[in-house]
Design a protein around this motif. Structure first.
Motif, mmCIF file in Angstrom:
data_model
loop_
_atom_site.group_PDB
_atom_site.id
_atom_site.type_symbol
_atom_site.label_atom_id
_atom_site.label_comp_id
_atom_site.label_asym_id
_atom_site.label_seq_id
_atom_site.Cartn_x
_atom_site.Cartn_y
_atom_site.Cartn_z
ATOM 1 N N ASP A 195 -21.121 -22.418 -1.777
ATOM 2 C CA ASP A 195 -20.609 -21.698 -0.621
ATOM 3 C C ASP A 195 -20.096 -20.356 -1.122
ATOM 4 O OD1 ASP A 195 -19.435 -21.077 1.997
ATOM 5 O OD2 ASP A 195 -19.549 -23.245 2.339
ATOM 6 N N ASP A 196 -19.456 -19.610 -0.257
ATOM 7 C CA ASP A 196 -18.864 -18.356 -0.707
ATOM 8 C C ASP A 196 -17.351 -18.412 -0.533
ATOM 9 O OD1 ASP A 196 -18.820 -18.240 2.071
ATOM 10 O OD2 ASP A 196 -19.159 -16.088 2.144
ATOM 11 N N GLN A 197 -16.654 -17.643 -1.362
ATOM 12 C CA GLN A 197 -15.217 -17.481 -1.221
ATOM 13 C C GLN A 197 -14.922 -15.989 -1.098
ATOM 14 O OE1 GLN A 197 -12.547 -16.269 -3.390
ATOM 15 N NE2 GLN A 197 -14.121 -15.212 -4.588
ATOM 16 N N CYS A 198 -13.936 -15.645 -0.278
ATOM 17 C CA CYS A 198 -13.682 -14.239 0.056
ATOM 18 C C CYS A 198 -12.231 -13.838 -0.174
ATOM 19 C CB CYS A 198 -14.066 -13.987 1.518
ATOM 20 S SG CYS A 198 -15.753 -14.444 1.954
ATOM 21 N N ASP A 199 -11.543 -14.535 -1.046
ATOM 22 C CA ASP A 199 -10.121 -14.292 -1.263
ATOM 23 C C ASP A 199 -9.934 -13.110 -2.207
ATOM 24 O OD1 ASP A 199 -7.424 -14.377 -1.525
ATOM 25 O OD2 ASP A 199 -7.305 -16.484 -2.112
ATOM 26 N N TYR A 200 -9.694 -11.915 -1.654
ATOM 27 C CA TYR A 200 -9.502 -10.716 -2.456
ATOM 28 C C TYR A 200 -8.192 -10.754 -3.232
ATOM 29 C CZ TYR A 200 -6.280 -9.431 1.249
ATOM 30 O OH TYR A 200 -5.235 -9.432 2.130
ATOM 31 N N ARG A 201 -7.254 -11.601 -2.794
ATOM 32 C CA ARG A 201 -5.934 -11.619 -3.422
ATOM 33 C C ARG A 201 -6.002 -12.070 -4.874
ATOM 34 N NH1 ARG A 201 -3.395 -15.556 0.966
ATOM 35 N NH2 ARG A 201 -5.250 -16.621 0.193
ATOM 36 N N GLU B 187 -18.982 -30.176 5.799
ATOM 37 C CA GLU B 187 -20.137 -30.838 6.393
ATOM 38 C C GLU B 187 -21.408 -30.580 5.599
ATOM 39 O OE1 GLU B 187 -22.693 -30.712 10.591
ATOM 40 O OE2 GLU B 187 -20.842 -29.555 10.356
ATOM 41 N N GLY B 188 -21.541 -29.375 5.055
ATOM 42 C CA GLY B 188 -22.760 -29.000 4.355
ATOM 43 C C GLY B 188 -23.110 -27.570 4.671
ATOM 44 N N GLY B 189 -24.365 -27.311 4.975
ATOM 45 C CA GLY B 189 -24.809 -25.941 5.194
ATOM 46 C C GLY B 189 -24.236 -25.278 6.420
ATOM 47 N N VAL B 190 -23.897 -26.068 7.451
ATOM 48 C CA VAL B 190 -23.388 -25.516 8.704
ATOM 49 C C VAL B 190 -22.021 -26.116 9.005
ATOM 50 C CG1 VAL B 190 -25.692 -25.084 9.636
ATOM 51 C CG2 VAL B 190 -24.579 -27.297 10.046
ATOM 52 N N LYS B 191 -21.422 -25.663 10.104
ATOM 53 C CA LYS B 191 -20.081 -26.139 10.477
ATOM 54 C C LYS B 191 -20.096 -26.496 11.957
ATOM 55 C CE LYS B 191 -15.196 -24.826 9.888
ATOM 56 N NZ LYS B 191 -14.846 -26.032 9.101
ATOM 57 N N ASP C 118 -18.132 -28.283 13.881
ATOM 58 C CA ASP C 118 -16.926 -28.320 14.719
ATOM 59 C C ASP C 118 -16.598 -26.977 15.345
ATOM 60 O OD1 ASP C 118 -16.150 -27.354 12.192
ATOM 61 O OD2 ASP C 118 -15.232 -29.278 11.672
ATOM 62 N N ILE C 119 -17.203 -25.875 14.845
ATOM 63 C CA ILE C 119 -17.053 -24.577 15.516
ATOM 64 C C ILE C 119 -18.413 -23.959 15.830
ATOM 65 C CG2 ILE C 119 -14.815 -24.120 14.469
ATOM 66 C CD1 ILE C 119 -16.243 -22.139 12.590
ATOM 67 N N GLY C 120 -19.509 -24.696 15.572
ATOM 68 C CA GLY C 120 -20.844 -24.212 15.898
ATOM 69 C C GLY C 120 -21.325 -23.076 15.020
ATOM 70 N N GLN C 121 -20.846 -22.989 13.775
ATOM 71 C CA GLN C 121 -21.225 -21.882 12.885
ATOM 72 C C GLN C 121 -22.527 -22.205 12.163
ATOM 73 O OE1 GLN C 121 -18.331 -20.923 9.877
ATOM 74 N NE2 GLN C 121 -19.244 -18.934 9.432
ATOM 75 N N ASP C 122 -23.539 -21.338 12.350
ATOM 76 C CA ASP C 122 -24.856 -21.593 11.769
ATOM 77 C C ASP C 122 -25.177 -20.673 10.598
ATOM 78 O OD1 ASP C 122 -25.253 -19.191 13.032
ATOM 79 O OD2 ASP C 122 -27.018 -19.813 14.175
ATOM 80 N N ASP C 123 -24.163 -20.112 9.943
ATOM 81 C CA ASP C 123 -24.386 -19.291 8.745
ATOM 82 C C ASP C 123 -24.623 -20.220 7.563
ATOM 83 O OD1 ASP C 123 -23.977 -16.912 10.125
ATOM 84 O OD2 ASP C 123 -21.816 -16.989 9.811
ATOM 85 N N THR C 124 -25.831 -20.777 7.501
ATOM 86 C CA THR C 124 -26.134 -21.812 6.530
ATOM 87 C C THR C 124 -25.803 -21.376 5.107
ATOM 88 O OG1 THR C 124 -27.913 -22.577 7.969
ATOM 89 C CG2 THR C 124 -27.931 -23.372 5.692
ATOM 90 N N THR D 230 -20.572 -20.702 5.346
ATOM 91 C CA THR D 230 -19.645 -20.882 6.461
ATOM 92 C C THR D 230 -18.257 -20.410 6.040
ATOM 93 O OG1 THR D 230 -19.026 -23.125 5.793
ATOM 94 C CG2 THR D 230 -20.976 -22.890 7.195
ATOM 95 N N GLN D 231 -17.328 -20.463 6.962
ATOM 96 C CA GLN D 231 -15.966 -20.021 6.639
ATOM 97 C C GLN D 231 -15.237 -21.012 5.727
ATOM 98 O OE1 GLN D 231 -14.174 -19.725 10.546
ATOM 99 N NE2 GLN D 231 -13.200 -21.733 10.343
ATOM 100 N N ASP D 232 -15.800 -22.214 5.553
ATOM 101 C CA ASP D 232 -15.220 -23.143 4.585
ATOM 102 C C ASP D 232 -15.133 -22.462 3.219
ATOM 103 O OD1 ASP D 232 -15.103 -25.151 6.452
ATOM 104 O OD2 ASP D 232 -16.986 -26.083 5.854
ATOM 105 N N PHE D 233 -14.040 -22.656 2.526
ATOM 106 C CA PHE D 233 -13.806 -22.174 1.162
ATOM 107 C C PHE D 233 -13.603 -20.660 1.069
ATOM 108 C CE2 PHE D 233 -16.483 -25.992 0.840
ATOM 109 C CZ PHE D 233 -15.617 -26.820 0.150
#
Length: 1000
Positions: A726-732, A825-829, A831-837, A840-843
């Motif tokens: 997945d990706d992580q975006c924590d600039y801190r 869940e895996g490639g998608v999310k 519970d919010i309908g996110q299809d950025d396989t 996702t915003q996870d992690f």
């Protein structure tokens, strides 16, 4: 005595006696094997095509005819003394082996068995003691008897261990707890999976499907690039006998049930569907097949045309637009088979799955159930053409080789035409200097009113008569590229070699998948009115993407099916997968070589007569990164946001008048995730220690014959996602690293990507120009400062049964008890309908993962499936399809009280300032569904005419399949008594489908 002899012959023909020979799985063909006297000859021939193979029985008394095209065969034993024995109507299905054991018959004293013709019942799927896989095979004849929607997913959902995925991703299935983006699909050996997001696949005309094989687990090393399941389709083909026909399937609007309006738990009308019309649906097909050259060249051709229309969102009191849609599907398929000679076959498959749709959009003032002015028409074109060429060579009795080459294209074209006839097209040019990126007419800006009192209907919402045109029925509310498309080029070679007790199979394949994609807001920006820090503001958000990207995959596999004893086989498979992902500049940003995937299994034919099988397997399965990841993650993209004051609202567009800065730095323009619309250095995108994601699977089970024609069994399944991506975006954490190592961080440096692809739970090893001096620094962040490891497990017990209860009664069913747990869940999310396989915003930030561990969206504790058909006589029959399934977990998403500057709004497992762990806010309703059909084949038409009526959802149950899980809005205001837990998707209402079919 004669009856006993015939029953023994039927058992021999149907049973898959291992008999010191084994069958390896194939994705396009089957096999016939068995025992006879050493030195005898076995002739395997298909009377319908003239195809034949002559196999000499080995010194160990075994024979095997492999890589046989599916169909009905005649198997003849030619003894050394000149006598023969023949088995008629030996069915060969895809990926299975059929045993014809002459030695067993001879041992029983059946010396006249050569005069007996054995005819197997069409609905019987015998116990395959040669396979360690969990597989369901449904033929066209079986599918036609069941009341089931005519699409690949609906048929796949009949198999044990499959559940329907979230409606946000279309009509897809989840296999064994995996996300809907983790499956693989094949047609005649060609990979038709759309690897852009893994959320689509090429569709052949349904009438052309001859067999559908559904692999839910334990599949061999030949198959890869899937963590969920494999759907393998075999098309119909021509024979020496000419056949032609046609049918029409018609589903009238007048016999559909009314759609259910959406109400919040407090009784607030959220969506008025009382005037929606699902419309008529008509699908017509004509086909012809036969021999172009007898016994040599055969053809099958089909043309299918479908049309459907409907009116959706007619005056929804929450929408800002509603629409009427018409879709057309002009599809075709051609299958050619050339028996060059007995040792060489050549196959060609070509098909088109194009779909064109036009959606007329009308304005709908927010908060009112009124249809107003025509705004324009959205045009979509999807699908394309696919061509596959396959060669099979039988070089010796023990060595077979096949080679396949195929190409495919899938268009995703999108543009809009406004009421004035002006075309709106996004040019895909991502740049802050390109303004909207929209060519032609200026589109309407997307405007939503998120003020709590407006959402609750307590005050008038800011409305617009210039409603958003292209996003009327989407969540993205963006205009896509007019020339978006995907292209695949695949080559594979497979070989099979029988060496005594070992059946070796090995192969190599390459797959190049290229995509062009992009999107932008129609009006150049999206506006949302909010209450922020007790002040009314408007949020302006700009989003643009556009790139050509690529995924190159290759794999090598080798497997051994080892006959340890006459009734015990061991399977050993080894697979090596390599993946390379390229960005919009053609640069490699991910390269993963030789991911090792071992597979082990066994099958024990306990009684030696195919009546009781114990089997098990263990395997490791890898999955590549979907190509869509590069669109934003490694290519130019623009994503900015700012909060502004405003002086009023434009009465036409709904956009704010004179938006201006608040003066607070927290509200100022920010480029979210540092997406400036400029290129990204691929070295700064991916962690250098990135490893492929993989899953381990373990299955143990048994299957036993209950009667001669009916069997049942149980299998226990455990799946464990060992590594995710997945990706992580924590600039801190990057700012902390810079401070600790003496660098002055410049977070607005375009080369400084906030988001990085990594393995959650592993260290981040990345290169970043952290101080904007033109030199990349080696940045290393330990895992314990980033976030948790990706977790997903699936535990299940599957009870299954299938076969003929009587000569006229076919029944198949399963009960599955399952638990699907983890923090992703895996490639998608769903519970919010996110299809950025894959991204996702996870992690993204560790705060997002607080409370994330629990039961996942595809967790359905209990599932019962029963389907079958009963023939009253030669003219009348009836079928049924029943489903019971328990509800899925519900969350409460809200604002993290300590989230001061991350900007993820109500994306946390928090409500009312406290953690609400995943899946603990209840469950959706249990689902009950019953479909029925009745078919009539009048005797006067001599079997050529068939009439059928299918009734779906007989009792018109419309329970909620999903609910709104936002307990708070993005500014922390409670939605518990407003929209929280409001159903978002219901079961489809009752529908009646008529069929008329004629064959000659």
């Amino acid at each position: 005595m004669n009856r006993a002899l015939r029953r023994s012959a039927l058992t021999v023909a149907l049973g898959l006696c291992f008999a010191s020979n084994v069958h390896a799985q194939s994705n396009t063909a089957g096999a016939v094997f068995g025992q006879a006297q050493a030195g005898d000859t076995v002739l395997v021939e298909n009377p319908s095509t003239g195809f034949k193979r002559e196999i000499r029985v080995g010194s160990d008394g075994s024979y095997r005819a492999s890589a046989l095209p599916t169909g009905n065969y005649r198997v003849t034993l030619q003894r050394a003394d000149g006598t023969t024995s023949t088995r008629e109507n030996v069915t060969v299905n895809v990926g299975t082996g059929t045993s014809v054991n002459f030695a067993a018959a001879a041992a029983s004293g059946a010396t006249t068995l050569d005069a007996v013709q054995v005819t197997a019942m069409a609905m019987v799927n015998p116990i395959d003691v040669s396979s360690v896989e969990s597989t369901t095979i449904l033929t066209a004849e079986q599918i036609a008897k069941i009341p089931v929607p005519r699409d690949v997913t609906s048929v796949a959902l009949l198999a044990p261990g499959t559940v329907k995925g979230d409606a946000a991703f279309g009509n897809l299935a989840s296999f064994g707890g995996a996300s809907v983006a983790e499956n693989a699909y094949f047609v005649n050996g060609f990979n038709i999976t759309n690897s852009f997001k893994g959320l689509n696949f090429a569709n052949i005309p349904f009438e052309a499907i001859g067999e559908q094989q559904i692999k839910t687990g334990g599949y061999g090393a030949e198959f890869g690039r899937a963590l969920g399941g494999v759907v393998n389709l075999i098309t119909k083909r021509g024979t020496n006998e000419f056949h032609a026909g046609g049918n029409i399937f018609y589903t009238p609007e007048s016999l559909r049930g009314d759609g259910k309006s959406r109400y919040s738990p407090s009784g607030l009308l959220v969506e008025d569907n009382s005037r929606d019309k699902l419309g008529d649906e008509t699908i017509a097909s004509v086909w012809a097949s036969g021999a172009l050259v007898k016994d040599t060249l055969f053809g099958y051709a089909l043309v299918q045309y479908g049309r459907e229309s409907g009116i959706r969102n007619f005056g929804d009191n929450i929408s800002v637009a509603n629409d009427s849609e018409t879709a057309k599907n002009p599809n075709w398929l051609v299958k050619l088979d050339w028996n060059i000679n007995d040792a060489n076959l050549l196959e060609f498959t070509g098909f088109s799955d194009k779909k064109e749709s036009e959606r007329d959009v009308f304005s709908n003032p927010q908060g009112q159930s009124v249809r107003q002015n025509y705004l324009g028409t959205v045009h979509d074109e999807n699908g394309g053409e696919n061509y596959v060429l396959k060669y099979t060579g039988y070089f010796t009795d023990t060595f077979t080789l096949s080679a396949l080459y195929g190409t495919g294209e899938y268009k995703r074209n999108n543009y809009a035409v406004n009421a004035a006839g002006q075309r709106l097209v996004y040019d895909g040019n991502v740049s802050p200097d390109n303004a909207t990126g929209i060519v032609g007419a200026q589109g309407c800006p997307l405007v939503t009113d998120g003020r709590p009192d407006a959402v609750a209907g307590l005050i008038p919402a800011y409305t617009s008569s210039c409603a958003f045109l292209t996003g009327a029925d989407t969540t993205a509310h963006n205009l896509g590229l007019q020339d978006a498309r995907d292209k695949r080029e695949q080559f594979r070679i497979d070989a099979e070699w029988q060496l005594g007790a070992h059946l070796l199979r090995f192969g190599y394949d390459t797959d190049t998948f290229k995509s062009r994609d992009g999107e932008a807001s129609e009006g150049g920006a999206a506006w949302r009115y909010v209450v922020r820090r007790d002040e009314e503001m408007v949020r302006r958000r700009v989003f643009q993407t556009g790139a050509n990207v690529e995924v190159d995959s290759r794999a090598f596999y080798v497997e051994d099916n080892w006959s340890i004893t006459d009734n015990f086989i061991a399977y050993v498979g080894l697979r090596w997968d390599s993946f390379e992902n390229k960005n919009g500049e053609g640069q490699t940003y991910v390269k993963q070589d030789n991911q090792f995937g071992p597979r082990l299994g066994f099958s024990w034919d306990v009684n030696g007569d195919s009546t009781f099988k114990i089997f098990g397997n263990a395997g490791r399965y890898a999955l590549p990164i979907a190509s869509n990841v590069a669109i934003r993650g490694s290519s130019p993209s623009l994503y900015s946001q700012e909060y502004l004051y405003y002086d009023g609202v434009d009465p036409v567009t709904g956009a704010p008048i004179n938006p201006h800065a608040t003066g607070d730095a927290r509200d100022a323009l920010s480029y979210l995730n540092n997406e400036f619309g400029t290129g990204k250095d691929p070295r700064t995108v991916t962690s250098r220690n990135l490893d492929p994601q993989y899953q381990d699977e373990y299955i143990l089970g048994f299957q036993a014959a209950i009667t001669d024609n009916f069997s049942g069994g149980v299998r226990a399944i455990y799946r464990d996602l060992k590594r995710g991506i997945d990706d992580q975006c924590d600039y801190r954490i990057l700012a902390e690293w810079a401070d600790e190592n003496g660098y002055a961080i410049d977070s607005y440096n375009p080369a400084f990507a906030f988001c990085h692809i990594y393995n959650p739970g592993s260290d981040l090893d990345i290169q970043i120009d952290i101080d904007a001096d033109g030199t990349l620094e080696d940045v290393y962040i330990p895992a314990d400062r980033i976030g948790p490891k990706a977790k997903r497990t699936y535990q299940a017990l599957e009870f299954f049964a299938e076969g003929q209860l009587t000569d006229r009664f076919f029944l198949q069913g399963s009960y599955t008890w399952a638990k699907n747990k983890g923090n992703a869940e895996g490639g998608v999310k769903s519970d919010i309908g996110q299809d950025d396989t894959g991204v996702t915003q996870d992690f993204d930030y560790p705060e997002l993962m607080i409370g994330s561990e629990g039961y996942l969206p595809n967790d359905r504790r209990h599932t019962l499936k029963l389907f079958g058909n009963y023939e009253f006589n030669d003219q009348w029959s009836a079928g049924a399809n029943f489903l019971y399934q328990s509800g899925r977990p519900v969350n409460c998403f809200g604002v993290n009280p300590v989230d001061d500057d991350i900007g993820y709004g109500n994306s946390y497992f928090y409500c009312d300032g406290a953690v609400v762990p995943r899946g603990t806010a209840g469950r959706t309703s249990d689902i009950y569904n019953l479909d029925l059909n009745v078919a009539y084949r009048p005797s006067f038409a001599e079997g050529r005419l068939a009439l059928k009526v299918d009734v779906f959802n007989v009792f018109n149950r419309q329970d909620a399949l999903a609910v709104d899980e936002s307990g708070e809005d993005s500014t922390g205001n409670s939605l518990r008594d407003i929209t929280y837990l409001t159903p978002t998707v219901y079961q489809a209402p009752r529908a009646v489908r008529f069929m008329v079919q004629y064959n000659w």
